[in-house]
Scaffold this motif. Structure first.
Motif, PDB file in Angstrom:
ATOM      1  N   HIS A 203       0.839  -1.196   0.000  1.00 31.00           N
ATOM      2  CA  HIS A 203       0.000   0.000   0.000  1.00 31.00           C
ATOM      3  C   HIS A 203       0.871   1.241   0.000  1.00 31.00           C
ATOM      4  O   HIS A 203       1.829   1.329   0.770  1.00 31.00           O
ATOM      5  CB  HIS A 203      -0.884   0.031   1.245  1.00 31.00           C
TER       6      HIS A 203
ATOM      7  N   ARG B 105       0.459   5.504   0.043  1.00 32.12           N
ATOM      8  CA  ARG B 105      -0.414   6.687   0.091  1.00 32.12           C
ATOM      9  C   ARG B 105       0.460   7.891  -0.202  1.00 32.12           C
ATOM     10  O   ARG B 105       1.485   8.076   0.441  1.00 32.12           O
ATOM     11  CB  ARG B 105      -1.042   6.866   1.481  1.00 32.12           C
TER      12      ARG B 105
ATOM     13  N   LEU C  15       0.421  11.801  -0.026  1.00 33.55           N
ATOM     14  CA  LEU C  15      -0.377  12.901   0.519  1.00 33.55           C
ATOM     15  C   LEU C  15       0.223  14.232   0.083  1.00 33.55           C
ATOM     16  O   LEU C  15       1.408  14.325  -0.224  1.00 33.55           O
ATOM     17  CB  LEU C  15      -0.392  12.832   2.047  1.00 33.55           C
ATOM     18  N   ASN C  16      -0.616  15.231   0.072  1.00 33.23           N
ATOM     19  CA  ASN C  16      -0.121  16.578  -0.193  1.00 33.23           C
ATOM     20  C   ASN C  16       0.688  17.058   1.013  1.00 33.23           C
ATOM     21  O   ASN C  16       0.821  16.354   2.005  1.00 33.23           O
ATOM     22  CB  ASN C  16      -1.299  17.521  -0.460  1.00 33.23           C
ATOM     23  N   GLU C  17       1.191  18.292   0.901  1.00 33.82           N
ATOM     24  CA  GLU C  17       1.991  18.847   1.984  1.00 33.82           C
ATOM     25  C   GLU C  17       1.228  18.760   3.297  1.00 33.82           C
ATOM     26  O   GLU C  17       0.000  18.850   3.325  1.00 33.82           O
ATOM     27  CB  GLU C  17       2.312  20.317   1.695  1.00 33.82           C
TER      28      GLU C  17
ATOM     29  N   SER D  93       4.781   3.366   4.180  1.00 26.91           N
ATOM     30  CA  SER D  93       4.200   3.531   2.855  1.00 26.91           C
ATOM     31  C   SER D  93       3.717   4.962   2.618  1.00 26.91           C
ATOM     32  O   SER D  93       3.288   5.285   1.532  1.00 26.91           O
ATOM     33  CB  SER D  93       3.028   2.580   2.684  1.00 26.91           C
ATOM     34  N   TYR D  94       3.759   5.759   3.657  1.00 27.98           N
ATOM     35  CA  TYR D  94       3.322   7.135   3.494  1.00 27.98           C
ATOM     36  C   TYR D  94       4.401   7.989   2.854  1.00 27.98           C
ATOM     37  O   TYR D  94       5.561   7.934   3.232  1.00 27.98           O
ATOM     38  CB  TYR D  94       2.969   7.746   4.849  1.00 27.98           C
ATOM     39  N   ILE D  95       3.997   8.769   1.895  1.00 28.16           N
ATOM     40  CA  ILE D  95       4.909   9.726   1.299  1.00 28.16           C
ATOM     41  C   ILE D  95       4.219  11.068   1.414  1.00 28.16           C
ATOM     42  O   ILE D  95       3.218  11.319   0.740  1.00 28.16           O
ATOM     43  CB  ILE D  95       5.209   9.390  -0.167  1.00 28.16           C
ATOM     44  N   VAL D  96       4.694  11.887   2.317  1.00 27.25           N
ATOM     45  CA  VAL D  96       4.063  13.188   2.528  1.00 27.25           C
ATOM     46  C   VAL D  96       4.854  14.224   1.751  1.00 27.25           C
ATOM     47  O   VAL D  96       6.071  14.269   1.828  1.00 27.25           O
ATOM     48  CB  VAL D  96       4.019  13.542   4.025  1.00 27.25           C
ATOM     49  N   GLY D  97       4.141  15.048   1.007  1.00 22.66           N
ATOM     50  CA  GLY D  97       4.809  16.047   0.211  1.00 22.66           C
ATOM     51  C   GLY D  97       5.166  15.502  -1.155  1.00 22.66           C
ATOM     52  O   GLY D  97       4.582  14.537  -1.625  1.00 22.66           O
ATOM     53  N   SER D  98       6.120  16.112  -1.798  1.00 25.42           N
ATOM     54  CA  SER D  98       6.403  15.759  -3.182  1.00 25.42           C
ATOM     55  C   SER D  98       7.702  14.965  -3.289  1.00 25.42           C
ATOM     56  O   SER D  98       8.589  15.306  -4.043  1.00 25.42           O
ATOM     57  CB  SER D  98       6.475  17.011  -4.040  1.00 25.42           C
TER      58      SER D  98
ATOM     59  N   PRO E 128       9.907   8.916  -6.021  1.00 19.63           N
ATOM     60  CA  PRO E 128       9.572   8.968  -7.454  1.00 19.63           C
ATOM     61  C   PRO E 128       8.083   8.858  -7.728  1.00 19.63           C
ATOM     62  O   PRO E 128       7.715   8.662  -8.863  1.00 19.63           O
ATOM     63  CB  PRO E 128      10.264   7.712  -7.954  1.00 19.63           C
ATOM     64  N   LEU E 129       7.246   9.024  -6.704  1.00 24.70           N
ATOM     65  CA  LEU E 129       5.853   8.646  -6.935  1.00 24.70           C
ATOM     66  C   LEU E 129       4.923   9.798  -7.294  1.00 24.70           C
ATOM     67  O   LEU E 129       3.847   9.566  -7.796  1.00 24.70           O
ATOM     68  CB  LEU E 129       5.320   7.936  -5.686  1.00 24.70           C
ATOM     69  N   SER E 130       5.334  11.020  -7.050  1.00 26.74           N
ATOM     70  CA  SER E 130       4.403  12.105  -7.364  1.00 26.74           C
ATOM     71  C   SER E 130       4.463  12.428  -8.849  1.00 26.74           C
ATOM     72  O   SER E 130       5.473  12.221  -9.511  1.00 26.74           O
ATOM     73  CB  SER E 130       4.744  13.340  -6.544  1.00 26.74           C
ATOM     74  N   ARG E 131       3.363  12.927  -9.339  1.00 21.75           N
ATOM     75  CA  ARG E 131       3.308  13.259 -10.761  1.00 21.75           C
ATOM     76  C   ARG E 131       3.363  14.769 -10.907  1.00 21.75           C
ATOM     77  O   ARG E 131       2.500  15.479 -10.404  1.00 21.75           O
ATOM     78  CB  ARG E 131       2.036  12.707 -11.383  1.00 21.75           C
TER      79      ARG E 131
ATOM     80  N   GLU F 292       0.318  16.871 -12.127  1.00 24.49           N
ATOM     81  CA  GLU F 292      -0.919  16.926 -11.359  1.00 24.49           C
ATOM     82  C   GLU F 292      -0.788  17.821 -10.123  1.00 24.49           C
ATOM     83  O   GLU F 292      -1.640  17.769  -9.246  1.00 24.49           O
ATOM     84  CB  GLU F 292      -1.331  15.526 -10.917  1.00 24.49           C
TER      85      GLU F 292
END
Lengths: 132, 62
Positions: free
Chosen positions: A116, A118, A120-122, B46-51, B54-57, B60
């Motif tokens: 999984h 996730r 998230l935004n800032e 599994s959390y990616i906070v912010g940008s 390699p997962l943010s686009r 978008e």
């Protein structure tokens, strides 16, 4: 060894997905495998390409620790009644390397691996809540 | 070790299941051997906070 026969009056299955199986009849061996990367991105509603590979995550390549070897058991089954009778079965969903089987099954070896992610935004001003 | 099983009459009225998931099984019948394994990897790592790559686009953003 004489085999038993399963009798089921009615079965209702709503939905099935992802390497799942609904089988009526006898099966010798079944080895379903499922690998999934579930990506949830905040603020993205439609499906999109996410550049991730199974090789990026160790959860897909780790070997399960071997089970301790079972003691040698000589099993004898005596079926005094040749039927297994079930009235009604109702299942809402079957998913992820799962099986619903009516009938005999010699060997079942199933595996599901799910990662999984996730995105998230800032971080917002409020402290993060329970992330589970 | 010798192990003897006597299977007498088996009658079940109703089975109601919400979900069979992550390498589980609902079996009406006889079985010799079952091996079910499930690997699950969920937050917090599994959390990616912010940008973080390699997962943010990048298209978008916003």
């Amino acid at each position: 060894m004489l085999q038993r026969t399963s009798y089921v009056d009615t079965i209702y299955v709503d939905s099935m997905s992802r390497s799942s199986m609904f089988e009526i009849g006898d099966v010798n061996s079944l080895r379903p495998r499922m690998l999934a990367i579930a990506v949830q991105e905040e603020g993205i509603a439609e499906k999109g390409e996410v550049p991730v590979e199974f090789a990026d995550f160790p959860v897909f390549s780790k070997q399960p620790s071997p089970l301790p070897s079972a003691p040698l058991v000589r099993k004898t089954s005596i079926h005094h009644h040749p039927k297994i009778c079930v009235g009604n079965i109702s299942v809402l969903g079957i998913a992820a390397s799962s099986t619903l089987q009516i009938g005999n099954l010699n060997l079942l070896d199933a595996e599901a691996r799910i990662k999984h992610i996730r995105i998230l935004n800032e971080e917002q001003n409020s402290p993060p809540n329970n992330t589970m | 070790m010798n192990f003897t099983v006597h299977n007498w009459d088996l009658h079940v009225g109703n089975i109601e299941v919400t979900a069979v998931s992550s390498s589980s099984t609902l079996l009406v019948g006889d079985n010799e051997n079952i091996n079910l394994s499930s690997f699950f990897d969920t937050p917090p790592e599994s959390y990616i906070v912010g940008s973080l790559v390699p997962l943010s686009r990048s298209t978008e953003e916003g």
